[in-house]
Design a protein around this motif. Sequence first.
Motif, PDB file in Angstrom:
ATOM      1  N   HIS A 325      10.716 -15.732 -32.076  1.00 60.43           N
ATOM      2  CA  HIS A 325      10.245 -14.673 -31.102  1.00 60.43           C
ATOM      3  C   HIS A 325      11.135 -14.373 -29.758  1.00 60.43           C
ATOM      4  CE1 HIS A 325       6.610 -13.207 -28.452  1.00 60.43           C
ATOM      5  NE2 HIS A 325       7.553 -12.154 -28.798  1.00 60.43           N
ATOM      6  N   VAL A 326      11.679 -13.235 -29.597  1.00 63.33           N
ATOM      7  CA  VAL A 326      12.312 -13.007 -28.474  1.00 63.33           C
ATOM      8  C   VAL A 326      11.749 -11.898 -27.727  1.00 63.33           C
ATOM      9  CG1 VAL A 326      14.748 -12.351 -27.439  1.00 63.33           C
ATOM     10  CG2 VAL A 326      14.467 -13.383 -29.933  1.00 63.33           C
ATOM     11  N   THR A 327      11.255 -12.263 -26.534  1.00 65.37           N
ATOM     12  CA  THR A 327      10.379 -11.339 -25.732  1.00 65.37           C
ATOM     13  C   THR A 327      10.977 -10.914 -24.368  1.00 65.37           C
ATOM     14  OG1 THR A 327       8.259 -11.057 -24.735  1.00 65.37           O
ATOM     15  CG2 THR A 327       9.053 -13.194 -24.894  1.00 65.37           C
ATOM     16  N   GLY A 328      10.963  -9.977 -24.025  1.00 62.55           N
ATOM     17  CA  GLY A 328      11.384  -9.301 -22.691  1.00 62.55           C
ATOM     18  C   GLY A 328      10.553 -10.069 -21.491  1.00 62.55           C
ATOM     19  N   CYS A 333       3.734  -9.447 -25.915  1.00 58.58           N
ATOM     20  CA  CYS A 333       3.256  -8.449 -26.667  1.00 58.58           C
ATOM     21  C   CYS A 333       3.457  -8.319 -28.176  1.00 58.58           C
ATOM     22  CB  CYS A 333       3.409  -6.910 -26.025  1.00 58.58           C
ATOM     23  SG  CYS A 333       3.167  -6.698 -24.416  1.00 58.58           S
ATOM     24  N   ALA A 334       4.644  -8.590 -28.617  1.00 59.71           N
ATOM     25  CA  ALA A 334       4.776  -8.262 -30.052  1.00 59.71           C
ATOM     26  C   ALA A 334       4.513  -9.440 -30.957  1.00 59.71           C
ATOM     27  CB  ALA A 334       6.453  -8.402 -30.171  1.00 59.71           C
ATOM     28  N   GLN A 355       7.717 -24.394 -30.741  1.00 58.13           N
ATOM     29  CA  GLN A 355       6.323 -24.468 -31.287  1.00 58.13           C
ATOM     30  C   GLN A 355       5.227 -24.106 -30.232  1.00 58.13           C
ATOM     31  OE1 GLN A 355       5.969 -25.375 -34.352  1.00 58.13           O
ATOM     32  NE2 GLN A 355       8.028 -25.907 -34.636  1.00 58.13           N
ATOM     33  N   GLY A 356       5.606 -22.857 -29.798  1.00 56.10           N
ATOM     34  CA  GLY A 356       4.882 -22.414 -28.743  1.00 56.10           C
ATOM     35  C   GLY A 356       4.749 -21.015 -28.482  1.00 56.10           C
ATOM     36  N   SER A 357       3.875 -20.243 -27.629  1.00 54.65           N
ATOM     37  CA  SER A 357       3.875 -18.956 -27.425  1.00 54.65           C
ATOM     38  C   SER A 357       4.638 -18.692 -25.965  1.00 54.65           C
ATOM     39  CB  SER A 357       2.339 -18.432 -27.200  1.00 54.65           C
ATOM     40  OG  SER A 357       2.035 -18.879 -25.796  1.00 54.65           O
ATOM     41  N   ALA A 358       4.639 -17.258 -25.813  1.00 57.05           N
ATOM     42  CA  ALA A 358       5.827 -16.949 -24.521  1.00 57.05           C
ATOM     43  C   ALA A 358       4.974 -17.332 -23.259  1.00 57.05           C
ATOM     44  CB  ALA A 358       5.547 -15.207 -24.621  1.00 57.05           C
TER      45      ALA A 358
END
Length: 379
Positions: A325-328, A333-334, A355-358
Amino acid sequence: MTGASEFVVQGWCPGALRPMLSGDGLVVRIRPDAGRLTRTQAAGIAKAARTHGNGLIDLSSRGNVQVRGVTQASHPGLIEDLRALDLIDADAATEARRAIMVTPFADATTSSLARRLAAELTQGPVLPGKFGFAVDTGPAPVLQAVSADIRLERCAAGGLILRCDGVPLGTPVTPQDAAQRAVDLAHWFVAAGGVTAGRGRMAALIARGVRPEQADTAPAPPPSAYGPGLHPMGALVGFEFGQIQAETLAALAALGNVRVTPWRMLLIEGLTALPDRPDLIVAVDDPRRRVIACTGAPGCLQAHAPVRPLARRLADQVPLGKTLHVTGCAKGCAHPGAADITLVATAKGFDRIRQGSAQDLPEAAGLAAAEIESEGLFR
Protein backbone atom coordinates in the motif's frame (compact mmCIF):
# COMPACT_ATOMS: atom_id res chain seq x y z
CA MET A 1 0.21 7.20 14.40
CA THR A 2 3.40 8.36 12.83
CA GLY A 3 2.82 12.00 13.67
CA ALA A 4 4.93 12.95 10.66
CA SER A 5 2.17 13.02 8.10
CA GLU A 6 -0.72 15.27 9.11
CA PHE A 7 -4.12 14.92 7.47
CA VAL A 8 -7.65 16.16 7.84
CA VAL A 9 -10.51 13.71 8.38
CA GLN A 10 -13.50 15.09 6.50
CA GLY A 11 -15.97 12.78 8.24
CA TRP A 12 -18.16 12.47 5.15
CA CYS A 13 -18.00 10.98 1.68
CA PRO A 14 -18.48 12.93 -1.53
CA GLY A 15 -21.65 12.58 -3.53
CA ALA A 16 -22.89 13.88 -6.83
CA LEU A 17 -24.89 16.71 -5.28
CA ARG A 18 -22.26 17.32 -2.59
CA PRO A 19 -18.89 16.85 -4.33
CA MET A 20 -15.53 17.06 -2.56
CA LEU A 21 -12.70 19.36 -3.64
CA SER A 22 -9.45 17.62 -4.55
CA GLY A 23 -6.23 18.74 -6.17
CA ASP A 24 -7.53 18.19 -9.69
CA GLY A 25 -10.97 19.68 -9.14
CA LEU A 26 -14.22 18.38 -7.69
CA VAL A 27 -14.69 14.66 -7.12
CA VAL A 28 -18.28 13.76 -8.00
CA ARG A 29 -19.37 10.37 -6.65
CA ILE A 30 -22.18 8.47 -8.37
CA ARG A 31 -23.98 5.74 -6.43
CA PRO A 32 -25.44 3.27 -8.96
CA ASP A 33 -28.86 1.88 -8.12
CA ALA A 34 -28.31 -1.60 -6.62
CA GLY A 35 -24.74 -1.49 -7.92
CA ARG A 36 -25.79 -1.68 -11.57
CA LEU A 37 -25.42 0.51 -14.62
CA THR A 38 -27.24 -0.05 -17.89
CA ARG A 39 -25.26 0.27 -21.09
CA THR A 40 -26.82 3.67 -21.63
CA GLN A 41 -25.91 4.86 -18.13
CA ALA A 42 -22.31 3.65 -18.33
CA ALA A 43 -21.83 5.22 -21.74
CA GLY A 44 -23.45 8.42 -20.46
CA ILE A 45 -21.06 8.60 -17.49
CA ALA A 46 -18.13 8.21 -19.87
CA LYS A 47 -19.38 11.02 -22.09
CA ALA A 48 -20.11 13.27 -19.09
CA ALA A 49 -16.63 12.63 -17.66
CA ARG A 50 -15.08 13.88 -20.90
CA THR A 51 -17.43 16.83 -21.26
CA HIS A 52 -17.51 18.11 -17.68
CA GLY A 53 -14.40 16.56 -16.07
CA ASN A 54 -10.88 15.54 -16.99
CA GLY A 55 -11.91 12.18 -18.45
CA LEU A 56 -10.71 10.15 -15.44
CA ILE A 57 -13.13 7.91 -13.54
CA ASP A 58 -12.35 6.20 -10.24
CA LEU A 59 -13.93 3.08 -8.77
CA SER A 60 -14.27 3.42 -5.00
CA SER A 61 -13.86 0.70 -2.38
CA ARG A 62 -17.60 1.01 -1.69
CA GLY A 63 -18.72 0.18 -5.20
CA ASN A 64 -19.25 3.74 -6.40
CA VAL A 65 -18.11 5.59 -9.52
CA GLN A 66 -16.28 8.92 -9.24
CA VAL A 67 -15.88 11.51 -11.97
CA ARG A 68 -12.74 13.60 -11.47
CA GLY A 69 -11.61 17.04 -12.58
CA VAL A 70 -15.03 18.70 -12.40
CA THR A 71 -15.09 22.47 -11.88
CA GLN A 72 -17.60 24.70 -10.12
CA ALA A 73 -18.65 25.94 -13.55
CA SER A 74 -19.03 22.47 -15.11
CA HIS A 75 -20.72 20.79 -12.12
CA PRO A 76 -24.30 21.94 -12.92
CA GLY A 77 -24.03 20.60 -16.46
CA LEU A 78 -22.70 17.29 -15.17
CA ILE A 79 -25.61 16.95 -12.75
CA GLU A 80 -28.07 17.75 -15.55
CA ASP A 81 -26.58 15.00 -17.73
CA LEU A 82 -26.54 12.48 -14.87
CA ARG A 83 -30.11 13.35 -13.90
CA ALA A 84 -31.21 12.57 -17.46
CA LEU A 85 -29.63 9.11 -16.95
CA ASP A 86 -31.63 8.60 -13.70
CA LEU A 87 -28.43 8.65 -11.63
CA ILE A 88 -29.22 11.58 -9.32
CA ASP A 89 -31.22 11.53 -6.08
CA ALA A 90 -33.85 14.12 -5.19
CA ASP A 91 -31.46 15.99 -2.89
CA ALA A 92 -28.11 15.65 -1.09
CA ALA A 93 -29.71 14.30 2.11
CA THR A 94 -31.43 11.46 0.22
CA GLU A 95 -28.20 10.73 -1.63
CA ALA A 96 -26.21 10.50 1.61
CA ARG A 97 -28.69 8.03 3.13
CA ARG A 98 -28.37 5.65 0.17
CA ALA A 99 -24.98 4.28 1.24
CA ILE A 100 -25.63 0.71 0.12
CA MET A 101 -23.23 -1.80 -1.40
CA VAL A 102 -24.71 -4.74 -3.29
CA THR A 103 -22.99 -7.99 -4.17
CA PRO A 104 -21.93 -7.95 -7.84
CA PHE A 105 -23.41 -11.44 -8.13
CA ALA A 106 -26.91 -10.32 -7.17
CA ASP A 107 -29.97 -12.05 -8.54
CA ALA A 108 -33.36 -10.37 -9.00
CA THR A 109 -34.32 -11.02 -5.36
CA THR A 110 -31.17 -9.34 -4.04
CA SER A 111 -31.55 -6.35 -6.34
CA SER A 112 -35.16 -5.93 -5.22
CA LEU A 113 -34.09 -6.12 -1.57
CA ALA A 114 -31.46 -3.41 -2.14
CA ARG A 115 -34.05 -1.12 -3.68
CA ARG A 116 -36.48 -1.70 -0.81
CA LEU A 117 -33.71 -0.86 1.64
CA ALA A 118 -32.94 2.36 -0.25
CA ALA A 119 -36.61 3.32 -0.07
CA GLU A 120 -36.84 2.55 3.66
CA LEU A 121 -33.72 4.59 4.38
CA THR A 122 -35.41 7.76 3.13
CA GLN A 123 -37.34 7.62 6.41
CA GLY A 124 -34.45 6.24 8.44
CA PRO A 125 -32.31 7.96 11.06
CA VAL A 126 -29.60 10.49 10.27
CA LEU A 127 -26.41 8.45 10.29
CA PRO A 128 -22.71 9.39 10.30
CA GLY A 129 -21.17 10.18 6.92
CA LYS A 130 -19.12 6.97 6.68
CA PHE A 131 -21.91 4.64 7.87
CA GLY A 132 -22.97 2.10 5.26
CA PHE A 133 -25.01 -1.01 4.48
CA ALA A 134 -24.11 -4.17 2.57
CA VAL A 135 -26.70 -6.30 0.77
CA ASP A 136 -24.60 -9.43 0.40
CA THR A 137 -27.35 -11.97 -0.23
CA GLY A 138 -25.92 -13.86 -3.18
CA PRO A 139 -25.19 -17.59 -2.90
CA ALA A 140 -22.44 -16.79 -0.35
CA PRO A 141 -21.20 -13.56 1.26
CA VAL A 142 -18.48 -11.86 -0.80
CA LEU A 143 -18.38 -8.44 0.87
CA GLN A 144 -17.17 -9.45 4.33
CA ALA A 145 -13.78 -7.78 3.82
CA VAL A 146 -15.40 -4.55 2.61
CA SER A 147 -16.27 -1.74 5.02
CA ALA A 148 -19.95 -1.78 6.01
CA ASP A 149 -21.80 -1.31 9.30
CA ILE A 150 -25.02 -3.28 8.80
CA ARG A 151 -25.00 -6.40 6.66
CA LEU A 152 -27.70 -8.53 5.07
CA GLU A 153 -26.24 -11.94 4.27
CA ARG A 154 -27.16 -15.58 3.79
CA CYS A 155 -26.61 -18.26 6.41
CA ALA A 156 -25.35 -21.74 5.59
CA ALA A 157 -28.94 -23.02 5.33
CA GLY A 158 -29.75 -20.42 2.69
CA GLY A 159 -31.90 -18.06 4.73
CA LEU A 160 -31.28 -14.36 5.26
CA ILE A 161 -29.60 -12.89 8.33
CA LEU A 162 -29.06 -9.33 9.54
CA ARG A 163 -25.63 -8.77 11.10
CA CYS A 164 -23.80 -5.90 12.77
CA ASP A 165 -20.22 -5.31 11.67
CA GLY A 166 -18.00 -6.52 14.51
CA VAL A 167 -20.39 -9.33 15.53
CA PRO A 168 -19.74 -12.80 14.04
CA LEU A 169 -23.39 -13.89 14.28
CA GLY A 170 -26.56 -12.39 12.85
CA THR A 171 -30.33 -12.49 13.36
CA PRO A 172 -32.61 -14.40 10.94
CA VAL A 173 -34.88 -12.17 8.82
CA THR A 174 -37.22 -12.76 5.89
CA PRO A 175 -37.19 -11.21 2.40
CA GLN A 176 -40.34 -9.36 3.39
CA ASP A 177 -39.04 -7.74 6.58
CA ALA A 178 -35.28 -7.57 5.96
CA ALA A 179 -35.17 -3.97 4.74
CA GLN A 180 -37.28 -2.62 7.60
CA ARG A 181 -35.30 -4.67 10.14
CA ALA A 182 -32.06 -3.18 8.79
CA VAL A 183 -33.43 0.33 9.30
CA ASP A 184 -34.62 -0.65 12.78
CA LEU A 185 -31.06 -1.77 13.53
CA ALA A 186 -29.80 1.63 12.37
CA HIS A 187 -32.20 3.26 14.86
CA TRP A 188 -30.81 0.95 17.56
CA PHE A 189 -27.27 2.04 16.66
CA VAL A 190 -28.19 5.70 17.16
CA ALA A 191 -30.08 5.06 20.41
CA ALA A 192 -27.17 2.99 21.79
CA GLY A 193 -24.76 5.90 21.36
CA GLY A 194 -23.14 4.73 18.16
CA VAL A 195 -22.95 8.18 16.56
CA THR A 196 -20.23 9.17 19.02
CA ALA A 197 -18.39 5.83 18.97
CA GLY A 198 -15.18 5.75 16.92
CA ARG A 199 -16.17 8.18 14.17
CA GLY A 200 -19.67 6.78 14.15
CA ARG A 201 -19.00 3.19 13.07
CA MET A 202 -20.84 0.06 14.16
CA ALA A 203 -17.69 -1.95 14.95
CA ALA A 204 -16.54 0.75 17.36
CA LEU A 205 -19.88 0.58 19.20
CA ILE A 206 -19.67 -3.21 19.36
CA ALA A 207 -16.13 -2.94 20.74
CA ARG A 208 -17.57 -1.07 23.73
CA GLY A 209 -19.47 -4.22 24.68
CA VAL A 210 -22.87 -3.18 23.30
CA ARG A 211 -24.67 -6.03 21.54
CA PRO A 212 -27.94 -6.37 19.60
CA GLU A 213 -30.46 -8.96 20.75
CA GLN A 214 -30.81 -12.49 19.36
CA ALA A 215 -27.70 -12.58 17.20
CA ASP A 216 -27.23 -16.36 17.01
CA THR A 217 -26.84 -17.39 13.34
CA ALA A 218 -23.55 -17.51 11.44
CA PRO A 219 -23.25 -16.32 7.85
CA ALA A 220 -22.37 -18.83 5.17
CA PRO A 221 -18.61 -19.24 4.69
CA PRO A 222 -17.18 -16.93 2.02
CA PRO A 223 -15.79 -18.37 -1.21
CA SER A 224 -12.24 -17.82 -2.34
CA ALA A 225 -11.39 -14.23 -3.21
CA TYR A 226 -12.70 -13.12 -6.57
CA GLY A 227 -10.29 -11.96 -9.23
CA PRO A 228 -10.54 -10.87 -12.84
CA GLY A 229 -11.67 -13.39 -15.40
CA LEU A 230 -14.81 -15.05 -16.69
CA HIS A 231 -17.62 -15.76 -14.23
CA PRO A 232 -21.11 -17.22 -14.69
CA MET A 233 -22.60 -13.72 -14.97
CA GLY A 234 -19.99 -12.27 -17.33
CA ALA A 235 -16.44 -10.90 -17.43
CA LEU A 236 -14.83 -9.32 -14.38
CA VAL A 237 -12.10 -6.84 -15.35
CA GLY A 238 -9.79 -4.68 -13.26
CA PHE A 239 -7.96 -1.40 -13.69
CA GLU A 240 -4.63 -0.12 -12.44
CA PHE A 241 -5.32 1.57 -9.09
CA GLY A 242 -9.04 1.40 -9.86
CA GLN A 243 -8.95 4.26 -12.36
CA ILE A 244 -10.57 4.17 -15.81
CA GLN A 245 -10.23 6.41 -18.82
CA ALA A 246 -13.61 7.59 -20.11
CA GLU A 247 -12.88 5.98 -23.48
CA THR A 248 -12.39 2.60 -21.81
CA LEU A 249 -15.68 2.81 -19.93
CA ALA A 250 -17.44 3.74 -23.17
CA ALA A 251 -15.92 0.73 -24.93
CA LEU A 252 -16.99 -1.61 -22.11
CA ALA A 253 -20.49 -0.14 -22.06
CA ALA A 254 -20.86 -1.10 -25.71
CA LEU A 255 -20.41 -4.75 -24.67
CA GLY A 256 -23.11 -5.03 -22.02
CA ASN A 257 -24.66 -3.79 -18.81
CA VAL A 258 -22.19 -3.12 -16.02
CA ARG A 259 -22.07 -4.11 -12.36
CA VAL A 260 -19.79 -2.05 -10.12
CA THR A 261 -17.78 -3.95 -7.48
CA PRO A 262 -16.05 -2.77 -4.29
CA TRP A 263 -12.87 -4.50 -5.51
CA ARG A 264 -12.25 -1.71 -8.05
CA MET A 265 -13.34 -4.02 -10.86
CA LEU A 266 -16.32 -4.01 -13.20
CA LEU A 267 -18.45 -7.01 -14.15
CA ILE A 268 -19.65 -6.78 -17.76
CA GLU A 269 -22.80 -8.85 -17.92
CA GLY A 270 -23.25 -11.67 -20.40
CA LEU A 271 -19.73 -11.82 -21.84
CA THR A 272 -18.22 -15.22 -22.57
CA ALA A 273 -14.81 -13.88 -23.60
CA LEU A 274 -12.60 -11.31 -21.91
CA PRO A 275 -12.44 -7.86 -23.54
CA ASP A 276 -9.18 -7.25 -25.37
CA ARG A 277 -7.89 -3.86 -24.25
CA PRO A 278 -4.34 -3.10 -23.08
CA ASP A 279 -5.48 -0.96 -20.13
CA LEU A 280 -7.52 -3.76 -18.53
CA ILE A 281 -6.31 -6.15 -15.84
CA VAL A 282 -7.66 -9.58 -16.79
CA ALA A 283 -5.12 -11.95 -15.20
CA VAL A 284 -5.42 -13.04 -11.58
CA ASP A 285 -1.63 -12.96 -11.14
CA ASP A 286 -1.12 -9.47 -12.60
CA PRO A 287 1.33 -7.79 -10.16
CA ARG A 288 -0.68 -4.56 -10.24
CA ARG A 289 -3.41 -6.35 -8.30
CA ARG A 290 -1.04 -6.65 -5.34
CA VAL A 291 -0.45 -2.89 -5.12
CA ILE A 292 -2.87 -0.32 -3.72
CA ALA A 293 -2.24 3.38 -4.23
CA CYS A 294 -4.35 6.47 -3.67
CA THR A 295 -4.52 9.43 -6.05
CA GLY A 296 -1.50 11.10 -4.39
CA ALA A 297 -0.14 14.50 -5.34
CA PRO A 298 -1.09 16.64 -7.15
CA GLY A 299 -4.57 15.11 -7.45
CA CYS A 300 -5.12 15.07 -3.68
CA LEU A 301 -4.71 18.23 -1.63
CA GLN A 302 -3.50 16.30 1.43
CA ALA A 303 -0.89 14.14 -0.30
CA HIS A 304 2.78 14.92 0.34
CA ALA A 305 4.06 13.33 -2.87
CA PRO A 306 3.03 11.54 -6.07
CA VAL A 307 2.58 7.86 -5.17
CA ARG A 308 1.30 6.01 -8.22
CA PRO A 309 4.52 6.24 -10.26
CA LEU A 310 6.42 4.70 -7.34
CA ALA A 311 3.73 2.06 -6.77
CA ARG A 312 3.85 1.16 -10.45
CA ARG A 313 7.63 0.72 -10.36
CA LEU A 314 7.47 -1.40 -7.21
CA ALA A 315 4.70 -3.75 -8.37
CA ASP A 316 7.04 -6.41 -9.73
CA GLN A 317 8.77 -6.62 -6.33
CA VAL A 318 5.57 -7.75 -4.57
CA PRO A 319 5.34 -11.56 -4.37
CA LEU A 320 2.13 -13.50 -4.86
CA GLY A 321 0.05 -13.44 -1.71
CA LYS A 322 1.56 -10.15 -0.47
CA THR A 323 0.20 -6.61 -0.63
CA LEU A 324 1.85 -3.20 -0.88
CA HIS A 325 0.00 0.00 0.00
CA VAL A 326 1.49 3.34 -1.10
CA THR A 327 -0.34 6.37 0.25
CA GLY A 328 0.13 10.12 -0.04
CA CYS A 329 -0.60 10.71 3.65
CA ALA A 330 -1.27 8.78 6.85
CA LYS A 331 -5.01 8.94 6.31
CA GLY A 332 -4.68 5.87 4.08
CA CYS A 333 -7.95 6.40 2.19
CA ALA A 334 -7.35 3.77 -0.48
CA HIS A 335 -6.75 0.99 2.06
CA PRO A 336 -7.65 1.70 5.71
CA GLY A 337 -6.60 -1.79 6.82
CA ALA A 338 -3.21 -3.43 7.21
CA ALA A 339 -0.92 -4.43 4.35
CA ASP A 340 2.27 -6.47 4.31
CA ILE A 341 4.13 -3.24 3.60
CA THR A 342 2.71 0.28 3.72
CA LEU A 343 4.64 3.28 2.42
CA VAL A 344 3.38 6.63 3.71
CA ALA A 345 4.48 9.87 2.04
CA THR A 346 5.51 12.60 4.49
CA ALA A 347 7.16 16.00 4.19
CA LYS A 348 10.52 14.27 4.76
CA GLY A 349 10.15 11.24 2.51
CA PHE A 350 8.39 7.91 2.89
CA ASP A 351 7.74 6.05 6.14
CA ARG A 352 7.77 2.24 5.89
CA ILE A 353 5.41 0.11 7.98
CA ARG A 354 5.38 -3.67 8.03
CA GLN A 355 2.20 -5.62 8.77
CA GLY A 356 0.22 -2.50 9.60
CA SER A 357 -1.91 0.35 8.35
CA ALA A 358 -0.92 3.85 7.32
CA GLN A 359 -1.49 5.13 10.85
CA ASP A 360 0.74 2.58 12.62
CA LEU A 361 4.28 3.26 13.80
CA PRO A 362 6.91 2.94 11.05
CA GLU A 363 10.02 0.79 11.19
CA ALA A 364 11.85 3.35 9.05
CA ALA A 365 11.14 7.01 8.30
CA GLY A 366 12.10 9.63 5.72
CA LEU A 367 13.12 7.17 3.00
CA ALA A 368 13.72 8.44 -0.53
CA ALA A 369 11.86 6.73 -3.37
CA ALA A 370 15.14 5.70 -5.00
CA GLU A 371 16.32 4.17 -1.72
CA ILE A 372 13.14 2.11 -1.42
CA GLU A 373 13.46 0.83 -4.96
CA SER A 374 17.13 -0.13 -4.67
CA GLU A 375 16.84 -1.86 -1.27
CA GLY A 376 13.93 -4.07 -2.30
CA LEU A 377 10.74 -4.41 -0.30
CA PHE A 378 10.55 -8.10 0.54
CA ARG A 379 14.19 -9.14 0.86
